[in-house]
Write a protein that holds these residues in place. Structure first.
Motif, PDB file in Angstrom:
ATOM      1  N   ILE A   1       0.828  -1.276   0.056  1.00 64.29           N
ATOM      2  CA  ILE A   1      -0.002   0.097   0.048  1.00 64.29           C
ATOM      3  C   ILE A   1       0.923   1.181   0.060  1.00 64.29           C
ATOM      4  CG2 ILE A   1      -1.628   1.361   1.231  1.00 64.29           C
ATOM      5  CD1 ILE A   1      -3.031  -1.244   2.108  1.00 64.29           C
ATOM      6  N   ALA A   2       1.862   1.280   0.805  1.00 68.24           N
ATOM      7  CA  ALA A   2       2.627   2.522   0.742  1.00 68.24           C
ATOM      8  C   ALA A   2       3.617   2.660  -0.306  1.00 68.24           C
ATOM      9  CB  ALA A   2       3.734   2.321   2.371  1.00 68.24           C
TER      10      ALA A   2
ATOM     11  N   ALA B   1      11.702  -9.000  -4.722  1.00 68.37           N
ATOM     12  CA  ALA B   1      12.623  -8.850  -3.557  1.00 68.37           C
ATOM     13  C   ALA B   1      12.695  -9.917  -2.709  1.00 68.37           C
ATOM     14  CB  ALA B   1      12.074  -7.322  -2.831  1.00 68.37           C
ATOM     15  N   LEU B   2      11.359 -10.702  -2.631  1.00 74.52           N
ATOM     16  CA  LEU B   2      11.355 -11.709  -1.686  1.00 74.52           C
ATOM     17  C   LEU B   2      11.795 -13.173  -2.425  1.00 74.52           C
ATOM     18  CD1 LEU B   2       7.993 -10.796   0.216  1.00 74.52           C
ATOM     19  CD2 LEU B   2      10.618 -10.588   0.969  1.00 74.52           C
TER      20      LEU B   2
ATOM     21  N   ILE C   1       2.253 -13.182  -3.039  1.00 73.91           N
ATOM     22  CA  ILE C   1       1.850 -11.986  -2.428  1.00 73.91           C
ATOM     23  C   ILE C   1       0.539 -11.569  -2.213  1.00 73.91           C
ATOM     24  CG2 ILE C   1       2.201  -9.451  -3.025  1.00 73.91           C
ATOM     25  CD1 ILE C   1       5.191 -10.912  -2.532  1.00 73.91           C
ATOM     26  N   VAL C   2      -0.288 -11.848  -3.232  1.00 73.56           N
ATOM     27  CA  VAL C   2      -1.559 -11.612  -3.132  1.00 73.56           C
ATOM     28  C   VAL C   2      -2.304 -12.549  -2.067  1.00 73.56           C
ATOM     29  CG1 VAL C   2      -3.947 -11.835  -4.233  1.00 73.56           C
ATOM     30  CG2 VAL C   2      -1.907 -10.719  -5.449  1.00 73.56           C
TER      31      VAL C   2
ATOM     32  N   ALA D   1       4.119  -2.314  -7.673  1.00 76.68           N
ATOM     33  CA  ALA D   1       4.282  -2.402  -6.062  1.00 76.68           C
ATOM     34  C   ALA D   1       4.513  -4.074  -5.561  1.00 76.68           C
ATOM     35  CB  ALA D   1       3.572  -1.546  -5.257  1.00 76.68           C
ATOM     36  N   GLU D   2       3.230  -4.808  -6.054  1.00 78.17           N
ATOM     37  CA  GLU D   2       3.246  -5.914  -5.745  1.00 78.17           C
ATOM     38  C   GLU D   2       4.383  -6.839  -6.654  1.00 78.17           C
ATOM     39  OE1 GLU D   2      -0.566  -7.420  -6.910  1.00 78.17           O
ATOM     40  OE2 GLU D   2      -1.550  -6.315  -5.255  1.00 78.17           O
ATOM     41  N   SER D   3       4.745  -6.613  -7.704  1.00 75.40           N
ATOM     42  CA  SER D   3       5.713  -7.386  -8.517  1.00 75.40           C
ATOM     43  C   SER D   3       6.828  -7.099  -8.037  1.00 75.40           C
ATOM     44  CB  SER D   3       5.686  -7.009 -10.219  1.00 75.40           C
ATOM     45  OG  SER D   3       4.423  -7.096 -10.566  1.00 75.40           O
ATOM     46  N   LEU D   4       7.369  -5.979  -7.617  1.00 76.20           N
ATOM     47  CA  LEU D   4       8.706  -5.715  -7.093  1.00 76.20           C
ATOM     48  C   LEU D   4       8.861  -6.196  -5.764  1.00 76.20           C
ATOM     49  CD1 LEU D   4       9.084  -1.769  -7.990  1.00 76.20           C
ATOM     50  CD2 LEU D   4      10.264  -3.889  -9.141  1.00 76.20           C
TER      51      LEU D   4
END
Length: 298
Positions: free
Chosen positions: A8-9, A33-34, A41-42, A26-29
């Motif tokens: 969200i941020a 990263a993880l 993520i979802v 934002a979700e894809s990055l």
């Protein structure tokens, strides 16, 4: 902080700087990263993350917020079903260029011996993809940039194509493009029944480049984008070089900008008088690819 909090941020930050699809990016990055996929993520919005993961993600978001291309941030770009390494100094492969791949593959049988000449190869996306799809092809990747050739070399190794690929530095505006030679008879399987020239050379007029998106103007190499007042200096040089060959190529495939195809078609017709000339439109309905072929489509 949880996955949801971070996304969200980050999405809000990317949206503030004008990035479309900020939430998706934002979700894809975060997934990159993880080392996870987007589905994870979802499916794990409440998962708490450690400080190291948060720092890695924050650094990626900061880069993207400066309008560094997404592909540079993650270091790769999918093209025609394959993952290509990309980094600053090389043009990011575009989905529209896959139309060129489809058009060329439609003209060259899978079993055909071919010589592929990729001028302005960049990451190698065009030449390496064609070589991977046509296992009897030998390919030369030309580029004026050492940085680009280094990336193309990395992708050649990544795709396990080194035995059939040669890389060479070439400034098409100042150096001669060599005509491919016939292989020796004992190499009959690799006789170039098809000589294919593909090019995604710089084609933006300078004025148009100045109005390009921040990702293009601020980050991608100007050397790979701009070609004089009307965007056609490099292509005129390419046609002039090929005109010196004893034989025209079997297939010539180019990517360019809408509004340039009348001139490119004229140049192609002069180079290959008996060729079929096709202009193929992209996903937006704009003219994007020129195909000149001596052979009828299957």
């Amino acid at each position: 902080m949880t996955v949801r909090d971070l996304v969200i941020a980050a999405a809000a930050r990317l949206k503030r700087v004008g990035i479309p699809d900020a939430s998706l990016e934002a979700e894809s990055l975060l997934a990159h990263a993880l080392g996870r996929d987007a589905v994870w993520i979802v499916g794990h919005p409440e998962q708490a993350l450690d400080a190291a993961a948060i720092r890695t993600y924050a650094a990626m978001i900061a880069r993207r917020a400066r309008r560094e291309p997404f592909a540079y941030v993650i270091g790769e770009k999918w093209f025609y079903g394959r993952r290509f390494t990309v980094r600053p100094g090389v043009l990011v492969p575009r989905p529209s260029t896959e139309i060129l791949i489809e058009a060329v593959l439609g003209l060259v049988p899978k079993s055909a011996a071919a010589t592929i000449i990729d001028v302005g190869a960049g990451s190698g996306a065009i030449g390496l993809t064609l070589s991977a799809e046509r296992p009897k092809a030998r390919t030369v990747l030309y580029d004026v940039s050492r940085k680009a050739l280094d990336v193309a070399r990395d992708n050649t190794k990544r795709l396990k194509l080194s035995r059939r690929i040669r890389l060479a530095k070439l400034d098409i505006l100042r150096q001669s493009l060599s005509e491919p030679k016939q292989a020796k008879m004992r190499d009959r399987a690799f006789l170039p029944a098809y000589v294919i020239v593909v090019a995604n050379l710089p084609y933006l007029p300078l004025a148009q480049w100045k109005d390009a998106a921040p990702e293009v103007r601020g980050w991608e190499p100007k050397l790979a984008l701009v070609s004089g007042a009307d965007g056609l200096d490099h292509y005129r040089a390419l046609f002039k070089q090929i005109a010196r060959w004893k034989r025209a190529p079997s297939v010539l495939a180019l990517e360019a900008e809408p509004g340039q195809f009348a001139e490119l078609s004229r140049l192609a017709s002069a180079l290959m008088p008996a060729a079929r000339i096709d202009v193929v439109r992209d996903f937006h309905g704009d003219e994007r690819i020129l195909i000149a072929s001596k052979r009828k489509r299957p």
